[in-house]
Motif scaffolding. Sequence first.
Motif, PDB file in Angstrom:
ATOM      1  N   SER A   7       8.698   2.554  -1.750  1.00  0.00           N
ATOM      2  CA  SER A   7       9.626   1.979  -0.607  1.00  0.00           C
ATOM      3  C   SER A   7       9.230   2.633   0.458  1.00  0.00           C
ATOM      4  O   SER A   7       9.015   3.717   0.619  1.00  0.00           O
ATOM      5  CB  SER A   7      11.200   2.306  -1.042  1.00  0.00           C
ATOM      6  N   SER A   8       8.564   1.924   1.359  1.00  0.00           N
ATOM      7  CA  SER A   8       8.010   2.275   2.726  1.00  0.00           C
ATOM      8  C   SER A   8       8.853   2.467   3.912  1.00  0.00           C
ATOM      9  O   SER A   8       9.224   0.968   4.526  1.00  0.00           O
ATOM     10  CB  SER A   8       6.793   1.852   3.163  1.00  0.00           C
ATOM     11  N   ILE A   9       9.656   3.319   4.468  1.00  0.00           N
ATOM     12  CA  ILE A   9      10.578   3.191   5.102  1.00  0.00           C
ATOM     13  C   ILE A   9      10.487   4.056   6.630  1.00  0.00           C
ATOM     14  O   ILE A   9       9.854   5.130   6.749  1.00  0.00           O
ATOM     15  CB  ILE A   9      11.932   4.153   4.691  1.00  0.00           C
ATOM     16  N   GLY A  10      10.755   3.251   7.731  1.00  0.00           N
ATOM     17  CA  GLY A  10      10.547   3.926   9.073  1.00  0.00           C
ATOM     18  C   GLY A  10       9.880   3.211   9.884  1.00  0.00           C
ATOM     19  O   GLY A  10      10.235   1.957  10.346  1.00  0.00           O
ATOM     20  N   THR A  58       5.578  -3.313  -3.317  1.00  0.00           N
ATOM     21  CA  THR A  58       6.162  -2.524  -2.158  1.00  0.00           C
ATOM     22  C   THR A  58       7.310  -3.120  -1.585  1.00  0.00           C
ATOM     23  O   THR A  58       7.633  -4.193  -1.389  1.00  0.00           O
ATOM     24  CB  THR A  58       4.852  -2.492  -1.230  1.00  0.00           C
ATOM     25  N   ARG A  59       8.386  -2.185  -1.379  1.00  0.00           N
ATOM     26  CA  ARG A  59       9.570  -2.697  -0.221  1.00  0.00           C
ATOM     27  C   ARG A  59       9.393  -2.140   1.058  1.00  0.00           C
ATOM     28  O   ARG A  59       9.022  -1.040   1.282  1.00  0.00           O
ATOM     29  CB  ARG A  59      10.743  -2.223  -1.140  1.00  0.00           C
ATOM     30  N   CYS A  80       1.444 -10.649   2.627  1.00  0.00           N
ATOM     31  CA  CYS A  80       0.778  -9.363   2.017  1.00  0.00           C
ATOM     32  C   CYS A  80       1.694  -8.806   0.809  1.00  0.00           C
ATOM     33  O   CYS A  80       1.035  -8.107   0.158  1.00  0.00           O
ATOM     34  CB  CYS A  80       0.818  -8.195   3.046  1.00  0.00           C
ATOM     35  N   GLY A  81       2.679  -9.676   0.706  1.00  0.00           N
ATOM     36  CA  GLY A  81       3.405  -9.273  -0.537  1.00  0.00           C
ATOM     37  C   GLY A  81       4.628  -8.340  -0.611  1.00  0.00           C
ATOM     38  O   GLY A  81       4.731  -7.878  -1.854  1.00  0.00           O
ATOM     39  N   LEU A  82       4.724  -7.801   0.693  1.00  0.00           N
ATOM     40  CA  LEU A  82       5.945  -6.983   0.667  1.00  0.00           C
ATOM     41  C   LEU A  82       7.275  -7.449   0.547  1.00  0.00           C
ATOM     42  O   LEU A  82       7.615  -8.662   0.943  1.00  0.00           O
ATOM     43  CB  LEU A  82       5.898  -6.252   2.056  1.00  0.00           C
ATOM     44  N   VAL A 135       8.231   5.928  -5.685  1.00  0.00           N
ATOM     45  CA  VAL A 135       7.819   6.714  -4.532  1.00  0.00           C
ATOM     46  C   VAL A 135       8.557   6.340  -3.256  1.00  0.00           C
ATOM     47  O   VAL A 135       8.507   4.939  -3.224  1.00  0.00           O
ATOM     48  CB  VAL A 135       6.155   6.696  -4.190  1.00  0.00           C
ATOM     49  N   VAL A 136       9.257   7.194  -2.729  1.00  0.00           N
ATOM     50  CA  VAL A 136       9.718   6.796  -1.327  1.00  0.00           C
ATOM     51  C   VAL A 136       9.194   7.604  -0.391  1.00  0.00           C
ATOM     52  O   VAL A 136       8.788   8.835  -0.396  1.00  0.00           O
ATOM     53  CB  VAL A 136      11.527   7.379  -1.270  1.00  0.00           C
TER      54      VAL A 136
END
Length: 321
Positions: A7-10, A58-59, A80-82, A135-136
């Motif tokens: 999860s890709s945050i920000g 990926t989120r 891109c598949g997110l 993974v965060v």
Amino acid sequence: MPRFDVSSIGFYVLDILGRPVSRIPEGGRADYIEEIRMTVAGTAGATGMDCAILGLKTRAVTTLGTDDMGDWFLAKLRKCGLECGLVRRDGSVQTSSTILPVRANGERPALHVPGTATLFEVADADLDAALDATVVHVGGTGLLKRFDGEPTVKLLKRAKELGRTTTFDLIQATPETWRLVEPCLPYIDYFVPSIDEAGEMAHDRDPARVAAFFKARGVKNCILTLGADGVHVSPQHGEDFHLPAFDVEVFDTTGCGDSFTAGIIVGIVKGWDLKQSARFATAVAAKVAMGLGSDGKLVSFDDTIAAMNSLPVKTSKVQAA
């Protein structure tokens, strides 16, 4: 079992890049250049996009505007598949955007509109969903006005309570950024800043001392990108080590650090040791540097593995010292 690998945050930002740019034309005149691109960028955005390109589930967790740029951005993330269920839209300001006139040597000064990055936050109702990943990754501390500080600490602390692995990067660090970053450090498993940003906060430029500074304050693994000089890695267990960069023709350095973090995340998900992860991450960054924008020439996991095993290695100043 988490639903997502990462999860890709920000901080997500739209980059508009042109190269090569040697000057800004006078008055209303025009110069002709070779290439212009729009890309998904940012310390969370580029990392998340590159994770998806490399095959991770990926989120994306961010805020975009309701403008045309936000529409394009969201469509690109999905292409891109997110997974974008936690991408919020806000019409009060424009989507965060940057104009980058890229010099012939790959350097890129920036003209930036903070926009929606200043409004980003994770609602309490969304918190556990945002953390539903092996993974965060939190990226962008320093530009996330509402999220910086206690909200970031709260999210990272909750991630560790849930047993997640945390990675962290910031942007445009200044000595003042330290007060935002310091409370986060005990909850960071992999801290992946550039030596420029980390050194600014540690008031030092020696990679080993800078890494020790952050580890003494709670970081488990400190990984410092050194640009053309490769990477300095200080693992939680074992001795520090250095890996050189690959010797490639650099078109653009935009997103190289963000893509390096994506490579580290791939290694974590695949269960590699840190040296193997860092070598793969160095190849990811090399592929990005070979093209324009935060994805550059990055196309797949298999292609990056092939590059890692075939690209020549650069003799760096760190190696020679």
